[in-house]
Scaffold this motif. Structure first.
Motif, PDB file in Angstrom:
ATOM      1  N   SER A  17       0.840  -1.206   0.000  1.00  0.00           N
ATOM      2  CA  SER A  17       0.000   0.000   0.000  1.00  0.00           C
ATOM      3  C   SER A  17       0.872   1.251   0.000  1.00  0.00           C
ATOM      4  CB  SER A  17      -0.917   0.021   1.219  1.00  0.00           C
ATOM      5  OG  SER A  17      -0.160   0.260   2.401  1.00  0.00           O
ATOM      6  N   GLY A  18       0.277   2.354  -0.455  1.00  0.00           N
ATOM      7  CA  GLY A  18       1.004   3.626  -0.506  1.00  0.00           C
ATOM      8  C   GLY A  18       1.469   4.071   0.869  1.00  0.00           C
ATOM      9  N   THR A  19       0.641   3.822   1.906  1.00  0.00           N
ATOM     10  CA  THR A  19       0.991   4.225   3.277  1.00  0.00           C
ATOM     11  C   THR A  19       2.243   3.489   3.753  1.00  0.00           C
ATOM     12  OG1 THR A  19      -1.362   4.514   3.737  1.00  0.00           O
ATOM     13  CG2 THR A  19       0.108   4.466   5.628  1.00  0.00           C
ATOM     14  N   THR A  20       2.253   2.151   3.558  1.00  0.00           N
ATOM     15  CA  THR A  20       3.382   1.343   4.034  1.00  0.00           C
ATOM     16  C   THR A  20       4.671   1.735   3.309  1.00  0.00           C
ATOM     17  OG1 THR A  20       1.882  -0.493   4.502  1.00  0.00           O
ATOM     18  CG2 THR A  20       4.221  -1.022   4.344  1.00  0.00           C
ATOM     19  N   LEU A  21       4.621   1.758   1.973  1.00  0.00           N
ATOM     20  CA  LEU A  21       5.825   2.065   1.187  1.00  0.00           C
ATOM     21  C   LEU A  21       6.272   3.512   1.416  1.00  0.00           C
ATOM     22  CD1 LEU A  21       4.904   0.251  -2.165  1.00  0.00           C
ATOM     23  CD2 LEU A  21       6.446  -0.539  -0.365  1.00  0.00           C
ATOM     24  N   GLY A  22       5.283   4.415   1.537  1.00  0.00           N
ATOM     25  CA  GLY A  22       5.615   5.828   1.784  1.00  0.00           C
ATOM     26  C   GLY A  22       6.339   6.013   3.107  1.00  0.00           C
ATOM     27  N   MET A  23       5.878   5.294   4.138  1.00  0.00           N
ATOM     28  CA  MET A  23       6.518   5.400   5.456  1.00  0.00           C
ATOM     29  C   MET A  23       7.936   4.830   5.429  1.00  0.00           C
ATOM     30  SD  MET A  23       3.931   4.965   8.608  1.00  0.00           S
ATOM     31  CE  MET A  23       2.983   6.368   9.137  1.00  0.00           C
ATOM     32  N   PHE A  24       8.117   3.701   4.760  1.00  0.00           N
ATOM     33  CA  PHE A  24       9.473   3.137   4.651  1.00  0.00           C
ATOM     34  C   PHE A  24      10.408   4.119   3.937  1.00  0.00           C
ATOM     35  CE2 PHE A  24       7.809  -1.398   5.162  1.00  0.00           C
ATOM     36  CZ  PHE A  24       8.457  -1.577   6.375  1.00  0.00           C
ATOM     37  N   GLY A  25       9.898   4.735   2.850  1.00  0.00           N
ATOM     38  CA  GLY A  25      10.693   5.714   2.108  1.00  0.00           C
ATOM     39  C   GLY A  25      11.037   6.913   2.975  1.00  0.00           C
ATOM     40  N   ALA A  26      10.032   7.422   3.710  1.00  0.00           N
ATOM     41  CA  ALA A  26      10.250   8.570   4.597  1.00  0.00           C
ATOM     42  C   ALA A  26      11.249   8.221   5.694  1.00  0.00           C
ATOM     43  CB  ALA A  26       8.926   9.015   5.213  1.00  0.00           C
ATOM     44  N   ALA A  27      11.157   6.981   6.226  1.00  0.00           N
ATOM     45  CA  ALA A  27      12.094   6.542   7.268  1.00  0.00           C
ATOM     46  C   ALA A  27      13.526   6.571   6.753  1.00  0.00           C
ATOM     47  CB  ALA A  27      11.738   5.128   7.741  1.00  0.00           C
ATOM     48  N   ALA A  28      13.724   6.088   5.521  1.00  0.00           N
ATOM     49  CA  ALA A  28      15.071   6.070   4.935  1.00  0.00           C
ATOM     50  C   ALA A  28      15.619   7.488   4.815  1.00  0.00           C
ATOM     51  CB  ALA A  28      15.030   5.393   3.556  1.00  0.00           C
ATOM     52  N   VAL A  29      14.783   8.408   4.325  1.00  0.00           N
ATOM     53  CA  VAL A  29      15.224   9.801   4.152  1.00  0.00           C
ATOM     54  C   VAL A  29      15.569  10.429   5.505  1.00  0.00           C
ATOM     55  CG1 VAL A  29      14.488  12.121   3.450  1.00  0.00           C
ATOM     56  CG2 VAL A  29      13.949  10.135   2.008  1.00  0.00           C
ATOM     57  N   VAL A  30      14.657  10.279   6.472  1.00  0.00           N
ATOM     58  CA  VAL A  30      14.854  10.897   7.799  1.00  0.00           C
ATOM     59  C   VAL A  30      16.110  10.326   8.476  1.00  0.00           C
ATOM     60  CG1 VAL A  30      13.896  11.080  10.141  1.00  0.00           C
ATOM     61  CG2 VAL A  30      12.435  11.498   8.171  1.00  0.00           C
TER      62      VAL A  30
END
Length: 577
Positions: free
Chosen positions: A230-243
């Motif tokens: 889902s967009g939420t799951t993948l988006g959060m993983f992506g945001a975690a990597a950036v942060v």
């Protein structure tokens, strides 16, 4: 300039310090295990949807992950005992909030506060390093490290008993009572450590790490509800990597970072932390699989038809065996080093899971699996803090062990998500209820075996055992000689008491002419110390030790490549408790 001690009266370190600190670890484990017997009933108990009820567990996981490295760093800066009491106090408040409610949001708030107790483990290990003689340090850290498993093993059948025969809120009152007892014992028995790290608390680093961890762990724990693609799951993983990348860049540039990433990148620390994730994965799999297998009805053809309490009792040896392995670990580590004991522990875990694939047909076989895995996990857990302590400066013990405890938590979180997904995807529907299958249990055990194999590989990459902490009294003179060879330009000597006897673990601080700290160390068991100087000039050598008065001695170094001898005689002071 860093402050080196607080104004607490000097006290002798009592023999009760280790059991009291280990009890704090057991209290943390009880808090974590508390709701395991009632997980399936939480939606009905809180009158909410199952997806909402999972936040009761997720909130504790997230706050624990965030609090562990932060409390470790605060302990290094402001006092480990002080922060230990703060951690457990927050848990007590959280337990009381949860005990007084049957609605979702206050329960989540209470469980979030309870997660702060996770900081007690690295703080306890840090206190042990600062106070105990080397020959006692190995078994003490092993006991503290394995207390999580011990507490979990003991709490499971007790919590099941309470859940079956009393109001479930009694679980939280019990946890609060244990927390109050732990605080009282800590205040009575454990003295504050005089060790302090330099610098100030990195607020921005704490916020960055907290945000990164929440963004990483949230989709791991909720991915099965949201959908892994889902967009939420993948988006959060992506945001975690950036942060986390931005956080890492900031930490490398910070003068007083929350986590010293340069220290963390040392092979001894890096591979220990990577191995810790895998130990965390393997520890949690057995806790998820065996209770379910034992409680499934015999009508399924593979369930063992045991009650909740009996299932808890059959899994309890997992924690009890971990406690028994602590003194065994100390002897093995003293002879072969913690790297060897970590590898041995991993091999025993692999044997336990491998044998477990064929030992799932009778209740007594679960007992065998619990004992074997408990011995392996106990050895592995006991080795981890010893490897970390041997690779970082004393002033970073709390933060480094906090990060290591966090790595284990990440392992258990990943394990929970992956095994939950495996069991859900392999379940069969019986009358509208999803029941885990034997195939799912076996796949779970295979995943655990794979994780242990990866952990074993990481352990093999660890530097030679001589880089680990020296926990044998016989190696102390050798260690002092090695340090004397390493540092040529500086001050050396012995810290002595008023009668001329050596003082072990005295903190010796080097202060330059501007009043800034230029170095710090702890004296060896024979009283010897060694400090490098950055340049020639006048310095002050300040020494402090529990049970003795402080001393400040002026000393000058010419800048030549040699060590100037300066003995430090501490004045007598009341050594009564």
């Amino acid at each position: 300039m860093t402050h080196t001690t607080n104004d607490q009266p000097a006290r002798r370190v009592s023999g009760a310090v280790v059991p009291v600190l280990a009890f704090a670890g057991i209290v943390v484990a009880v808090m974590q295990t508390l709701l395991v017997p009632v997980i399936k009933d939480l939606p009905q108990l809180l009158d909410t949807a199952p997806s909402n009820a999972t936040w009761v567990l997720t909130s504790t996981l997230l706050s624990g992950a965030v609090a562990t490295p932060i409390m470790g760093r605060l302990g290094d800066l402001y006092g480990k005992r002080r922060m230990l009491i703060v951690s457990i106090s927050l848990m007590v408040v959280g337990a009381l909030v949860s005990a007084l409610t049957s609605t979702l949001l206050p329960m989540i708030a209470g469980r979030t506060l309870q997660g702060f107790a996770m900081g007690a483990i690295p703080l306890g290990i840090g206190l042990m390093r600062d106070m105990l003689p080397r020959e006692k340090l190995g078994s003490a850290m092993a006991l503290m490290s394995s207390s999580i498993g011990v507490g979990g093993g003991l709490a499971l059948p007790l919590a099941a008993l309470v859940a079956q025969h009393a109001d479930w809120h009694a679980l939280f009152y019990g946890a609060a009572g244990l927390g109050v007892l732990s605080i009282a014992l800590t205040l009575l028995v454990v003295p504050e450590s005089p060790m302090r790290a330099e610098g100030s608390f990195d607020v921005l680093g704490a916020i960055g790490l907290s945000a990164g961890l929440v963004l990483f762990l949230l989709p791991i724990t909720k991915g099965s509800d949201w959908g892994w693609t889902s967009g939420t799951t993948l988006g959060m993983f992506g945001a975690a990597a950036v942060v986390l990348v931005l956080w890492g860049v900031y930490e490398l540039r910070s003068k007083a970072p929350l986590v010293d990433l340069r220290t963390t990148a040392r092979p001894a620390v890096l591979f220990t932390n990577l191995a810790s994730i895998m130990v965390g994965v393997s520890f949690y799999v057995v806790s998820l699989v065996l209770p379910q297998l034992l409680q499934l009805p015999k009508a399924t053809g593979y369930g063992l038809g045991q009650s909740m309490v009996v299932a808890g009792l059959l899994v309890a040896p997992l924690g009890l065996t971990m406690m028994v392995t602590a003194p065994v670990y100390a002897r093995l580590s003293a002879k072969y080093g913690p790297k060897v004991t970590l590898i041995l522990g991993m091999l025993i875990i692999a044997i336990g899971y491998g044998a477990g694939l064929g030992l799932m047909s009778a209740a007594w076989q679960s007992l065998v699996i619990s004992v074997v895995l408990g011995a392996g996990i106990g050895l592995a857990y006991s080795s981890l803090p010893a490897l970390i302590v041997g690779a970082v400066p004393a002033s970073e013990t709390g933060a480094a062990n906090g990060l290591n405890t966090l790595m284990r938590s990440i392992g258990t979180s990943v394990s929970s998500a992956v095994i939950g997904m495996v069991l859900a995807n392999t379940a069969q529907n019986v009358g509208g209820v999803a029941i885990p299958t034997m195939h799912g249990f076996r796949v779970s055990f295979l995943i655990a075996t794979g994780a242990v194999a990866i952990g074993l590989l990481m352990a093999l990459f660890l530097p030679k055992p001589d880089r680990a902490p020296r926990l044998r009294a016989s190696s102390e003179e050798e260690a002092a000689l090695e340090r004397a060879e390493e540092v040529l330009r500086g001050f050396r000597g012995r810290v002595l008491d008023a009668e001329g006897a050596p003082v072990a673990r005295a903190k010796v601080t080097l202060i330059d002419r501007r009043g800034r700290q230029a170095g710090a160390t702890l004296s060896e068991p024979d009283g010897s110390y060694l400090l490098a100087v950055p340049s020639e000039g006048a310095y002050v050598l300040a020494a402090r030790a529990v049970g003795h008065g402080p001393l400040a001695s002026a000393a000058t170094h010419s800048g030549e490549e040699r060590a100037v001898d300066v003995d430090l005689a501490l004045p007598g002071e009341s050594v009564s408790a």
